[in-house]
Design a protein around this motif. Sequence first.
Motif, PDB file in Angstrom:
ATOM      1  N   LEU A 311       0.831  -1.204   0.000  1.00  0.00           N
ATOM      2  CA  LEU A 311       0.000   0.000   0.000  1.00  0.00           C
ATOM      3  C   LEU A 311       0.865   1.254   0.000  1.00  0.00           C
ATOM      4  O   LEU A 311       0.548   2.241  -0.679  1.00  0.00           O
ATOM      5  N   ALA A 312       1.960   1.218   0.772  1.00  0.00           N
ATOM      6  CA  ALA A 312       2.845   2.383   0.828  1.00  0.00           C
ATOM      7  C   ALA A 312       3.478   2.666  -0.529  1.00  0.00           C
ATOM      8  O   ALA A 312       3.702   3.829  -0.903  1.00  0.00           O
ATOM      9  N   LYS A 313       3.760   1.590  -1.277  1.00  0.00           N
ATOM     10  CA  LYS A 313       4.370   1.734  -2.610  1.00  0.00           C
ATOM     11  C   LYS A 313       3.318   1.906  -3.708  1.00  0.00           C
ATOM     12  O   LYS A 313       3.685   2.042  -4.882  1.00  0.00           O
ATOM     13  N   ASP A 314       2.049   1.860  -3.325  1.00  0.00           N
ATOM     14  CA  ASP A 314       0.939   1.949  -4.275  1.00  0.00           C
ATOM     15  C   ASP A 314       1.004   0.829  -5.311  1.00  0.00           C
ATOM     16  O   ASP A 314       0.749   1.038  -6.499  1.00  0.00           O
ATOM     17  N   THR A 315       1.317  -0.381  -4.831  1.00  0.00           N
ATOM     18  CA  THR A 315       1.360  -1.545  -5.726  1.00  0.00           C
ATOM     19  C   THR A 315       0.384  -2.635  -5.293  1.00  0.00           C
ATOM     20  O   THR A 315       0.457  -3.749  -5.809  1.00  0.00           O
ATOM     21  N   HIS A 316      -0.519  -2.308  -4.363  1.00  0.00           N
ATOM     22  CA  HIS A 316      -1.467  -3.327  -3.925  1.00  0.00           C
ATOM     23  C   HIS A 316      -2.563  -3.482  -4.979  1.00  0.00           C
ATOM     24  O   HIS A 316      -3.082  -2.486  -5.495  1.00  0.00           O
ATOM     25  N   PRO A 317      -2.932  -4.719  -5.321  1.00  0.00           N
ATOM     26  CA  PRO A 317      -3.895  -4.920  -6.420  1.00  0.00           C
ATOM     27  C   PRO A 317      -5.328  -4.496  -6.087  1.00  0.00           C
ATOM     28  O   PRO A 317      -6.123  -4.252  -7.010  1.00  0.00           O
ATOM     29  N   ASP A 318      -5.668  -4.395  -4.799  1.00  0.00           N
ATOM     30  CA  ASP A 318      -7.066  -4.157  -4.437  1.00  0.00           C
ATOM     31  C   ASP A 318      -7.343  -2.774  -3.866  1.00  0.00           C
ATOM     32  O   ASP A 318      -8.517  -2.391  -3.758  1.00  0.00           O
ATOM     33  N   LEU A 319      -6.329  -2.035  -3.476  1.00  0.00           N
ATOM     34  CA  LEU A 319      -6.577  -0.775  -2.777  1.00  0.00           C
ATOM     35  C   LEU A 319      -5.476   0.231  -3.069  1.00  0.00           C
ATOM     36  O   LEU A 319      -4.287  -0.112  -3.049  1.00  0.00           O
ATOM     37  N   THR A 320      -5.885   1.474  -3.304  1.00  0.00           N
ATOM     38  CA  THR A 320      -4.962   2.590  -3.459  1.00  0.00           C
ATOM     39  C   THR A 320      -5.267   3.615  -2.376  1.00  0.00           C
ATOM     40  O   THR A 320      -6.423   4.018  -2.198  1.00  0.00           O
ATOM     41  N   LEU A 321      -4.242   4.014  -1.638  1.00  0.00           N
ATOM     42  CA  LEU A 321      -4.409   5.045  -0.615  1.00  0.00           C
ATOM     43  C   LEU A 321      -4.145   6.417  -1.217  1.00  0.00           C
ATOM     44  O   LEU A 321      -3.334   6.565  -2.134  1.00  0.00           O
ATOM     45  N   GLU A 322      -4.833   7.416  -0.653  1.00  0.00           N
ATOM     46  CA  GLU A 322      -4.695   8.789  -1.120  1.00  0.00           C
ATOM     47  C   GLU A 322      -4.337   9.694   0.042  1.00  0.00           C
ATOM     48  O   GLU A 322      -4.435   9.311   1.218  1.00  0.00           O
TER      49      GLU A 322
END
Length: 454
Positions: A311-322
């Motif tokens: 999530l920190a690297k924005d590479t999670h397939p299901d969720l993007t944090l903003e």
Amino acid sequence: MSPDHTDLWFLPLGGCGEIGMNLNLYGHDDQWLMVDCGVTFADPDQAHQPHVQMPDPAFIAERADHLAGIVITHAHEDHLGALPYLWRRFKGRVYTTAFTAEVLRRKLVEFNLAGQISIEVVKPGDRRQIGPFNVEWLNITHSIPEPQALMIRTPVGSVFHTADWKLDPAPVIGPPIAPKIFQALADESPSAMVCDSTNALVDGHSVSESELIPGLRKIIENARGRVVVSCFASNVARLVTLMQAADQTGRRVALLGRSLKNMVSAAKATGYWDSKHRFIDPFDLGFFPREHFMAIATGSQGEPRAALSRLAKDTHPDLTLEAGDTVVFSARIIPGNEVLVDALIRALKARDIIVITAEEAGLPIHASGHPAADELTQMYQWVKPELAIPVHGEPAHMAANAKLARIAGVTRQLTGQNGDLFYIKPVVGIRRKAVATGRLGWDRDALIPLEIEQ
């Protein structure tokens, strides 16, 4: 080297002088009883070493015909995780409770050992004769279902083996601590108490799991965007606490991380998960308004492949944090993981994601599973052993534990390291470096000896 019928020995091969990687042996009448068989993980500054590491079991592997049995006290990786890697070397019958057995069976499938290991499921309060050892399982409180202390009896002496524990009056899952169980042990004057030292340097009393809901609820209520909480996957009570906090704040919950899903599945299979606590599919997260859901994610220790790092690297397939979303660390940093966790927090903050750690939260949002000083003192006063043997800690932790035992009235204390042989009966003493110890690492589907840098 073999104990005779007058001897009662304690021999740690892992977990004495260090935190994690527990493997303990008790010796009597030419037989050995193994208690726990756990792993540890490579420090960040040892990136060239295999990630999964465990005690070298050579001593007991060479004496496999004299291994009476294997007792696993609970399902944490540092007490259970090495068994699938090492079992073929000594092939003992395993005794443990239902939840721990469920977790173990799932691991055995991954190692093509399903159905090959004989597992006898016991209940708290049961007693089993395992070779010359009479073992009683005693309910205690910790941060996982069904943690057990052990009373190990032989004709010449007895040992109260605490494993991991705390004195929690309201543990969320499982029964609260029952003082009478341990006070009753004093009537038989245990020859020794082998005791967890992890938090011996911490003053006071540990926080109860039930005290965390107000702090977690406040954070979730104040969050304006998505909320991601990271905790230890094995802490089923924390997962229940988080589900309660989410219910109270109107958020739906998804699990991110294989180990979390496996642990919840094991809890469901053994009756430790309330059917009202349901999860949404991670694939549906993108369809929920930011303020209406919460994710529970693996990776509180900065593990590079865990969900939180992705999530920190924005590479999670299901969720993007903003920017404006909130990440909560509902866990303590295990010593040695500071560099990884700091890097993870920096990566999140660089994207303007709000980060809240247990140290910064104000109200409690994490409860340790280990006893602080007042709890150690209380247990020594309840049990009244003749001898204290601190384990499960670095030297400073064990020295503090021994001091607390002395103040509490325990007349003898012995501290040592892996490979030291502790004589409990007939004469108290210690033989330093009696057995060669070491570590094995799992590298490319094989176990290799490791040279650990000091």
